[in-house]
Every structure is written in structure tokens, then in C-alpha cells.
Enzyme design. Structure first.
Site, PDB file in Angstrom:
ATOM      1  N   SER A 224     -44.907  36.549 -24.190  1.00 37.55           N
ATOM      2  CA  SER A 224     -44.834  37.430 -25.357  1.00 37.55           C
ATOM      3  C   SER A 224     -46.176  37.544 -26.077  1.00 37.55           C
ATOM      4  CB  SER A 224     -43.732  36.937 -26.279  1.00 37.55           C
ATOM      5  OG  SER A 224     -43.289  38.001 -27.057  1.00 37.55           O
TER       6      SER A 224
ATOM      7  N   HIS B 208     -35.375  38.260 -23.759  1.00 37.03           N
ATOM      8  CA  HIS B 208     -36.784  37.951 -24.031  1.00 37.03           C
ATOM      9  C   HIS B 208     -36.966  36.432 -24.128  1.00 37.03           C
ATOM     10  CE1 HIS B 208     -40.739  38.784 -25.677  1.00 37.03           C
ATOM     11  NE2 HIS B 208     -40.502  37.961 -26.683  1.00 37.03           N
TER      12      HIS B 208
HETATM   13  C1  GTR Z   1     -42.099  40.206 -31.550  1.00 40.82           C
HETATM   14  C2  GTR Z   1     -43.246  41.156 -31.373  1.00 40.82           C
HETATM   15  C3  GTR Z   1     -43.632  41.230 -29.923  1.00 40.82           C
HETATM   16  C4  GTR Z   1     -43.688  39.881 -29.255  1.00 40.82           C
HETATM   17  C5  GTR Z   1     -42.656  38.915 -29.749  1.00 40.82           C
HETATM   18  C6  GTR Z   1     -42.909  37.452 -29.397  1.00 40.82           C
HETATM   19  O1  GTR Z   1     -41.714  40.122 -32.877  1.00 40.82           O
HETATM   20  O2  GTR Z   1     -42.850  42.413 -31.837  1.00 40.82           O
HETATM   21  O3  GTR Z   1     -44.845  41.933 -29.783  1.00 40.82           O
HETATM   22  O4  GTR Z   1     -44.951  39.336 -29.382  1.00 40.82           O
HETATM   23  O5  GTR Z   1     -42.520  38.941 -31.113  1.00 40.82           O
HETATM   24  O6  GTR Z   1     -44.023  36.951 -29.490  1.00 40.82           O
HETATM   25  O7  GTR Z   1     -41.930  36.776 -29.059  1.00 40.82           O
END
Ligand code: GTR
Length: 412
Positions: free
Chosen positions: A249, A393
Site C-alpha cells: 500500500s 486490501h
Molecule cells: C489508504 C490510501 C491508499 C493506501 C492505503 C494504505 O487510505 O488511500 O493510498 O496507501 O491507505 O496505505 O493502506
């Protein structure tokens, strides 16, 4: 003019032609901004690659001023009987000094025992402190600001190992890999107020880099990843020619930028890095440039804000970031329920960067099917690999196993 109209039409309709094998609307890999075709490795390395690198630095991640930093290492703790005797745990404090300032970062390492050394190493930053990556009680707690518990922002014993599922140390060690991690907050605390305590005041003191092109959090994290490599080059047990760089991420964004700008990383892995990571900005799905800059104004260079709701004005797109990794092996991982990170945009970029690999006689990502490959079907035959893991995610054991399968191809 024609290109501009096409760009406007594309952005209005929200349709992008960037992925598939047609690169319409995306800047080509092998053509300079002046329209000069690049046909040899030499031209790529002397002309086009530096041009792309410079654009990402000035427009997105920030320019590293190249400050000479004096670094020293101190082993805070070491135990050869970690992970039930399978590994040696080592915790190293790195102290950086420059311009009359000093900063520190603590690296946690697990190094496999009973195997021929030097061993390959997997390195990545973590989000919550080293102590949150494992329930191993000997791992030192950070005294910095941490994101959890929310509102308290101090490490708590009850949060030990909170992120352990993301760090399968034992499995990596069994497969012959050392693993190294550092808390991202050691380089830049992940919040709006992070700048002052970060490494950046030390790096930019007296620098002439314009404010608008300076690194912020993601640049500082990438800088920190390169400092880990400096240590690997000194540690006899670790093989600095076999380094897998991995990031999830926001830390996947940092990993890609570090992997693009520092060729000492041998294999580069992006896990769910999404916007301003592996995902094509021009695909305009999930998180876009405006959203990321609004929610995280302290992540990227100020210049990046020029592209809010204006992706087609970007002189680069993320496939070019991936192309900078060539000829080193690259793996892009997405997750099926992670639409915010735009798996199709990540897959598209992984395909489009292939021209740089072809130039070296290497194999790009190959996929003859329609759209994305099915879930849990890794495409690893080429030197650019991809998978779409089923699920949300995250970075899971499934992802790690696939990344290690891929690295094994080059290391064994
Ligand atoms: C979210 C962000 C993403 C990603 C994510 C993370 O809030 O919008 O770009 O980086 O966090 O790091 O898990």
C-alpha cells in the site's frame, strides 16, 4: 492539439485506453518527451531513463538533495535462538548525522540459522512499529508516535504482533530468506505533523531544491529503504546482491520509488500499492490524484498537486515508474476486493512497462486473456510478474509465498 482533445474526451468519459497493449493516452516507455524513439539499452540508460527518473522526482516523490550523511550502526540486541532456534534475531540502531542534526532508525532482522551464508534478504517498512510485526516479546518498542491505539498513539503491549499476519518471518526463514523491517515513522511519522521529526530537515538543510519539488513522507520512506541496503552491504551474513524489496500500500508506493531510484534492490515487489504506486493515474479508477493529495497532503512533493483532476497533464504515468525497475525482476500484486487501489490500473501498468524489459531481451508480463487474470492465478513466467489475490486490501501469507517463489527463480 489533437492529443489534448483526445485527453479531454478520455477524462470526461472516464475511459482510459492506457491498458491492454494500447498505450493511447499514456506516455510511451521508449520515446522521449521530444518525441525521439529509443531503440537501444544505451539510449534508454543515458537518455530516457534519466528523463523519467527526474520527472518522478520533481513532479511526484521529491528530489533527494544527495546530502552526505554519516551513518553508524549499533547492535541493540541479538539472539541466535529466535523463532524456536530457526533464526537469529538482531535489532540494529542506525544513526544518521548531517548538517548538525541526528536521526535514528531501528531495524529488526531475522536471519536464518544453519544455512550457508550470506543469505538473501527481504526488506520492507512497517506501519505500526517493529513490535507490532511479531508477538516475539524481545522486539523493542518504539518510543515514537504510532498510529494505534488511535488517539493515544503510544505503543501498547496489547498491540504486540497486531500486524504479525503481514510478516510471516518464520516461513520466510524456512525458505532461506532473512527478513528486515523498519518502522516507517523512524523516517517520517505518517501524519500531517510528521515533517519536523522526520529525516527531511536534516537532509534539506542548506539545500537549493525548490520547496515545490521536495520530498515528503513517501520520499523519506524511500530514502530510508536505501539506508537499509547500506547496512546489508556491511553485514557479512546478508547477501547485498540478493535483496527483495517489498512494500504494501502506501509503503508499496515508497518501495516502488526506492526500487526505481536505487538499483541495489535486486527484485522489487509492489503489493496493493494503488494510486501513485503501481496503478495508472490515467485509468482514473479508485483513488485518484486529487483524493490522495487531499487526504495525504504530506506524502508527495507539492508539485504533484498540479495534477489534481488533471491526470492527463502528467508527463509520466505509473507504468514508467515500473519501467525504471528494468532489467531487475518486478512483481505487482493486487487484491480482488481492493478496488480503491485499482487492480486493473495496476495490471495495466505492469503490462505497459514491458517495453523496457523487451529492450534488455527479457520477458514482459504475458497475458492473452480478456481483462484481468482470474484470482489466485499468478503470472510468473516472465521477468514482470503479477497476481490478483482473492480478498481484501492486505498483504498475506499467500502474497509472500508468491513473491518468494518469484525471487527463488533468480536466486536459487
Ligand atoms: C489508504 C490510501 C491508499 C493506501 C492505503 C494504505 O487510505 O488511500 O493510498 O496507501 O491507505 O496505505 O493502506
Amino acid at each position: 492539439m489533437y492529443k489534448r482533445i483526445a485527453a479531454i474526451l478520455l477524462s470526461v468519459t472516464g475511459v482510459s485506453l492506457c491498458f491492454g497493449q494500447q498505450a493511447d493516452g499514456c506516455p510511451p516507455v521508449l520515446e522521449t518527451r521530444d518525441g525521439v524513439r529509443v531503440t537501444t539499452i544505451r539510449e534508454w540508460e543515458r537518455i530516457r531513463r534519466p528523463e523519467i527518473l527526474e520527472l518522478f522526482a520533481t513532479q511526484m516523490y521529491g528530489v533527494d538533495p544527495g546530502t552526505k550523511v554519516k551513518t553508524s550502526y549499533r547492535v541493540l540486541e541479538e539472539d541466535a535462538r529466535a523463532l524456536g532456534g530457526k533464526a537469529t534475531r538482531r535489532q540494529v540502531r542506525m544513526t544518521f548525522a548531517a548538517n548538525g542534526m541526528e536521526r535514528t532508525a531501528d531495524m529488526l532482522l531475522y536471519i536464518p540459522n544453519g544455512v550457508r551464508r550470506p543469505v538473501p534478504v527481504i526488506v520492507g517498512l512497517n506501519f505500526q512499529g517493529n513490535y507490532a510485526t511479531t508477538s516475539d516479546p524481545a522486539v523493542l518498542m518504539t518510543d515514537r508516535w504510532v498510529p494505534y491505539p488511535k488517539g493515544i498513539n503510544r505503543p501498547a503491549d496489547s498491540l504486540r504482533g497486531r500486524a504479525a499476519s503481514r510478516w510471516p518471518y518464520e516461513r520466510a526463514v524456512e525458505r532461506g530468506y532473512a527478513v528486515a523491517t523498519i518502522f516507517n515513522g523512524d523516517f517520517f511519522s505518517d501524519r500531517r505533523e510528521g515533517y519536523d521529526g522526520s529525516v527531511l530537515p536534516m537532509l534539506y538543510a542548506g539545500s537549493t531544491v525548490p520547496d515545490s519539488a521536495r520530498m515528503k513522507a513517501v520520499g523519506a520512506w524511500a530514502w530510508g529503504l536505501s539506508r537499509a541496503v547500506d547496512y546489508f552491504e556491511k553485514a557479512r551474513e546478508l547477501d547485498a546482491r540478493r535483496i527483495v524489496l517489498l512494500g504494501h500500500s502506501r509503503l508499496g508506493k515508497a518501495a516502488l520509488w526506492a526500487g526505481a531510484s536505487d538499483p541495489r534492490f535486486s527484485v522489487v515487489v509492489s503489493n496493493d500499492s494503488g494510486s501513485t504506486g503501481a496503478a495508472l493515474a490515467r485509468n482514473k479508477r479508485g483513488e485518484n490524484v486529487e483524493r490522495i493529495n487531499r487526504n495525504f497532503p504530506y506524502w508527495f512533493a507539492d508539485n504533484y498537486k498540479k495534477y489534481n483532476d488533471n491526470e492527463f497533464a502528467l508527463p509520466v504515468d505509473q507504468h514508467l515508474l515500473l519501467a525504471l525497475v528494468a532489467p531487475r525482476p518486478l512483481y505487482v500484486g493486487s487484491a480482488s476486493r481492493d478496488q480503491w487501489a485499482d487492480p486493473a490500473g495496476e495490471f495495466g501498468a505492469a503490462r505497459l512497462c514491458g517495453d523496457a524489459y523487451r529492450l534488455y531481451g527479457l520477458r514482459p508480463l504475458e497475458w492473452k486473456g480478456e481483462g484481468l487474470p482470474p484470482v489466485n492465478t499468478p503470472l510468473q513466467k516472465g521477468d514482470v510478474a503479477y497476481h490478483l489475490r482473492e480478498g481484501k486490501h492486505d498483504i498475506t501469507l499467500y502474497d509472500w509465498e508468491r513473491y518468494m517463489d518469484f525471487a527463488d527463480k533468480y536466486f536459487k
